[in-house]
Structure formats: structure tokens, C-alpha cells
Write a protein that holds these residues in place. Structure first.
Motif, mmCIF file in Angstrom:
data_model
loop_
_atom_site.group_PDB
_atom_site.id
_atom_site.type_symbol
_atom_site.label_atom_id
_atom_site.label_comp_id
_atom_site.label_asym_id
_atom_site.label_seq_id
_atom_site.Cartn_x
_atom_site.Cartn_y
_atom_site.Cartn_z
ATOM 1 N N THR A 218 0.812 -1.319 -0.171
ATOM 2 C CA THR A 218 0.033 -0.130 -0.111
ATOM 3 C C THR A 218 1.094 1.321 0.067
ATOM 4 N N TYR A 219 0.285 2.383 -0.079
ATOM 5 C CA TYR A 219 0.905 3.672 -0.208
ATOM 6 C C TYR A 219 1.576 4.018 1.262
ATOM 7 N N HIS A 220 2.844 4.934 1.293
ATOM 8 C CA HIS A 220 3.169 5.239 2.532
ATOM 9 C C HIS A 220 2.336 6.234 3.252
ATOM 10 N N PRO A 221 2.038 6.421 4.448
ATOM 11 C CA PRO A 221 1.453 7.485 5.099
ATOM 12 C C PRO A 221 1.852 8.900 4.652
ATOM 13 N N ALA A 222 3.047 8.957 4.556
ATOM 14 C CA ALA A 222 3.369 10.469 4.165
ATOM 15 C C ALA A 222 3.075 10.740 2.741
ATOM 16 N N TYR A 223 2.914 9.957 1.978
ATOM 17 C CA TYR A 223 2.215 10.079 0.459
ATOM 18 C C TYR A 223 0.798 10.313 0.631
ATOM 19 N N LEU A 224 0.308 9.637 1.250
ATOM 20 C CA LEU A 224 -1.357 9.968 1.480
ATOM 21 C C LEU A 224 -1.759 11.314 2.004
ATOM 22 N N LEU A 225 -0.566 11.748 2.957
ATOM 23 C CA LEU A 225 -0.943 12.958 3.500
ATOM 24 C C LEU A 225 -0.934 14.126 2.421
ATOM 25 N N ARG A 226 -0.258 13.789 1.350
ATOM 26 C CA ARG A 226 0.208 14.813 0.037
ATOM 27 C C ARG A 226 -1.010 14.236 -0.891
ATOM 28 N N ASN A 227 -1.775 13.286 -1.035
ATOM 29 C CA ASN A 227 -2.552 12.845 -2.052
ATOM 30 C C ASN A 227 -3.989 12.210 -1.418
ATOM 31 N N LEU A 228 -4.753 13.006 -0.855
ATOM 32 C CA LEU A 228 -5.729 12.513 -0.104
ATOM 33 C C LEU A 228 -6.601 11.561 -0.896
ATOM 34 N N GLN A 229 -6.599 11.827 -2.011
ATOM 35 C CA GLN A 229 -7.498 11.082 -2.935
ATOM 36 C C GLN A 229 -7.377 9.744 -2.893
ATOM 37 N N ASP A 230 -6.237 9.145 -2.519
ATOM 38 C CA ASP A 230 -5.475 7.813 -2.427
ATOM 39 C C ASP A 230 -5.761 7.326 -1.148
ATOM 40 N N LYS A 231 -6.254 7.710 0.014
ATOM 41 C CA LYS A 231 -6.637 7.190 1.401
ATOM 42 C C LYS A 231 -7.657 6.217 1.154
ATOM 43 N N ALA A 232 -8.705 6.154 0.388
ATOM 44 C CA ALA A 232 -9.578 5.000 -0.077
ATOM 45 C C ALA A 232 -8.918 3.901 -0.480
ATOM 46 N N LYS A 233 -7.980 4.176 -1.180
ATOM 47 C CA LYS A 233 -7.335 3.001 -1.956
ATOM 48 C C LYS A 233 -6.492 2.157 -0.630
ATOM 49 N N ALA A 234 -5.513 2.909 0.048
ATOM 50 C CA ALA A 234 -5.039 2.664 1.264
ATOM 51 C C ALA A 234 -5.803 1.571 2.030
ATOM 52 N N TRP A 235 -7.188 2.217 2.469
ATOM 53 C CA TRP A 235 -8.142 1.468 3.006
ATOM 54 C C TRP A 235 -8.490 0.131 2.603
ATOM 55 N N ALA A 236 -8.627 0.055 1.198
ATOM 56 C CA ALA A 236 -9.041 -0.950 0.388
ATOM 57 C C ALA A 236 -7.841 -2.134 0.596
ATOM 58 N N ASP A 237 -6.620 -1.407 0.768
ATOM 59 C CA ASP A 237 -5.492 -2.542 0.838
ATOM 60 C C ASP A 237 -5.393 -3.178 2.406
ATOM 61 N N LEU A 238 -5.578 -2.231 3.325
ATOM 62 C CA LEU A 238 -5.921 -2.692 4.762
ATOM 63 C C LEU A 238 -7.105 -3.784 4.839
ATOM 64 N N CYS A 239 -8.134 -3.476 4.090
ATOM 65 C CA CYS A 239 -9.068 -4.427 4.258
ATOM 66 C C CYS A 239 -8.755 -5.993 3.537
ATOM 67 N N LEU A 240 -7.825 -5.498 2.475
ATOM 68 C CA LEU A 240 -7.477 -6.822 1.855
ATOM 69 C C LEU A 240 -6.525 -7.788 2.830
ATOM 70 N N ALA A 241 -5.584 -6.970 3.619
ATOM 71 C CA ALA A 241 -4.658 -7.599 4.782
ATOM 72 C C ALA A 241 -5.595 -8.209 5.775
ATOM 73 N N MET A 242 -6.695 -7.612 6.059
ATOM 74 C CA MET A 242 -7.725 -8.187 7.247
ATOM 75 C C MET A 242 -8.249 -9.464 7.000
ATOM 76 N N ASP A 243 -8.763 -9.247 5.335
ATOM 77 C CA ASP A 243 -9.454 -10.609 5.005
ATOM 78 C C ASP A 243 -8.578 -11.642 5.081
ATOM 79 N N LEU A 244 -7.265 -11.469 4.394
ATOM 80 C CA LEU A 244 -6.152 -12.396 4.515
ATOM 81 C C LEU A 244 -6.086 -12.997 5.603
ATOM 82 N N MET A 245 -6.075 -12.133 7.024
ATOM 83 C CA MET A 245 -5.898 -12.902 8.090
ATOM 84 C C MET A 245 -6.978 -13.585 8.519
#
Length: 250
Positions: A218-245
């Protein structure tokens, strides 16, 4: 041009040949006016000083068998690359010695270098919020580390030799933590773990592996602070990791 100026071009003669035909003063004048065919030296630009190649030190031996205490000491005393010259603190990692989740970033920044802990400052706050939304906490059930343990000057990108020198420390951390899933954050962390030059966008959305452990990128948090529109993608990545777990636990 010389003929046009009324001057006669004479062939060069040696002092020996001139003896008896011209006075010594005339010979010296003739020699003094001859063109200098030697390679110019005085006018040549001074060579720029060349920095001596940086000599890398040796990593501590037997990293693959160190326990947590010895590994932390090895990192603290490491001088295997030039980053040791400018660091304030090494940034080892934070979290429980065994954890199901492991978050791996790129390199310490200024705040991390000052505090000796990964992901602090605004980027760290965003990461903590993301983890909290997933029921995770850096002190309780997730281990956080970086590929590099020392800050690159000016927060520049890590250099390949620096990554190569530091990666064995990270590999040992993964072996000790024994995570069930790794969340890799940022281009350099992802490329190091996956040995891939593909951009983050092309590696998202699927499961990779590092040392046998499933990896979600997923994207680095520092990148997300500069590109707020990609926060939804980062959350989707985190959800993928939770589904995997959930699948792993099942």
C-alpha cells in the motif's frame, strides 16, 4: 596572415645552427618567438577534487541467529554504510516481540531520527489511525519497522548499497516476529521486499510473499498526506490484509 602583416615566416633553427650566423641575443629572440607546440599546462583547468570512495564497514556476523537484544545492539552499533555518520539515533522498531501483523516502511525521517521510533509525526499519526480502525495498536499487536534503520540525509531516497547493507537486519526481525501478514508501505519498502521495480499501483490488490510471509502492499502515510484522494485505496489495501488474516486464522 603573417605575410599580409609584412612579416616573413622563418623555419625554426636550433641554437647550435645559429652559432656563428647570428648573435646570441638574436638567437634568444628567435627562439622566444617560436610557437610552443607542447601541450598547454599552465592554462589547463585545475582538476576537480575527487571524493574518495566510501568504504563500507562490515555488518555484525551471524545476524541470522541473533536474539532480540543482540539484534538491537547490532543495529545500534552498525557502521556498515555512510548513514551512520549523520544519524542521531538508529530506528530499530516498535511493538511486541511476536505479532500477527507487521508493518514495514522505507526509512526514518527527521522525527524518527530524533525519537528513535518508526512512523512518528503526522505520518505516524495517520498510520496509527489506520491501524486503530482495524483493531490494531503498535504497542499491543502489530510490530512496526523500516527497511533502513538510519535516516538518509535530507530524507533523500535510500541508495541501493544502503538497502543491501541493512536488509539482513529486517529479515531477522521478520523471523523473530513471525508475522502472519506483512503490510508493506511505500515504494522502496515494497521494491526491497518483493525485489520488483513495478510501481505501487501495479502491485496493489494482490498477495505477495517475503520470506514465506504473505505481503500486502500500500501507499506510505507520508504520500497519503499529500494525496488525500488515495486514502480510500489505502483503506482497501488494509481491508485486503484483514481478509487475508481471517482466511489464515480459519
Amino acid at each position: 596572415m603573417l605575410r599580409e602583416m609584412g612579416l616573413r615566416l622563418l623555419p625554426p633553427v636550433s641554437v647550435a645552427e645559429a652559432t656563428g650566423r647570428e648573435t646570441e641575443a638574436a638567437v634568444e629572440m628567435r627562439v622566444a618567438t617560436l610557437p610552443d607546440t607542447r601541450a598547454p599546462q599552465a592554462l589547463a583547468p585545475a582538476a576537480s577534487p575527487v571524493a574518495a570512495p566510501r568504504v563500507l564497514g562490515d555488518r555484525p556476523a551471524g545476524i541470522e541467529s541473533l536474539d532480540w537484544e543482540d539484534l538491537a545492539q547490532a543495529v545500534a552499533g552498525c557502521r556498515a554504510c555512510g548513514l551512520c555518520e549523520s544519524r542521531r539515533n538508529t530506528v530499530f522498531g516498535v511493538g511486541p516481540a511476536r505479532a500477527d501483523w507487521m508493518v514495514i516502511g522505507e526509512a526514518p525521517g527527521e522525527n524518527e531520527d530524533l525519537q528513535g521510533e518508526p512512523f512518528v509525526g503526522q505520518a505516524g499519526k495517520l498510520l496509527d489511525n489506520m491501524l486503530r480502525a482495524a483493531g490494531l495498536d503498535r504497542r499491543r499487536n502489530v510490530y512496526i519497522a523500516n527497511v533502513l534503520k538510519c535516516r538518509p540525509p535530507g530524507n533523500r531516497n535510500p541508495e541501493p548499497q544502503e538497502v543491501a547493507q541493512c536488509e539482513p537486519f529486517l529479515r531477522r526481525q521478520v523471523a523473530l516476529v513471525q508475522p502472519r501478514v506483512i503490510l508493506a508501505m511505500g515504494r522502496f519498502a515494497i521494491q526491497t521486499l518483493l525485489q520488483s521495480q513495478e510501481p505501487v499501483g501495479r502491485l496493489r490488490g494482490r498477495v505477495h510473499r517475503y520470506e514465506g510471509v504473505p505481503v500486502v502492499v500500500t501507499y506510505h502515510p507520508a504520500y497519503l498526506l499529500r494525496n488525500l484522494q488515495d486514502k480510500a485505496k489505502a483503506w482497501a489495501d488494509l481491508c485486503l490484509a484483514m481478509d487475508l488474516m481471517e482466511g489464515v486464522d480459519a
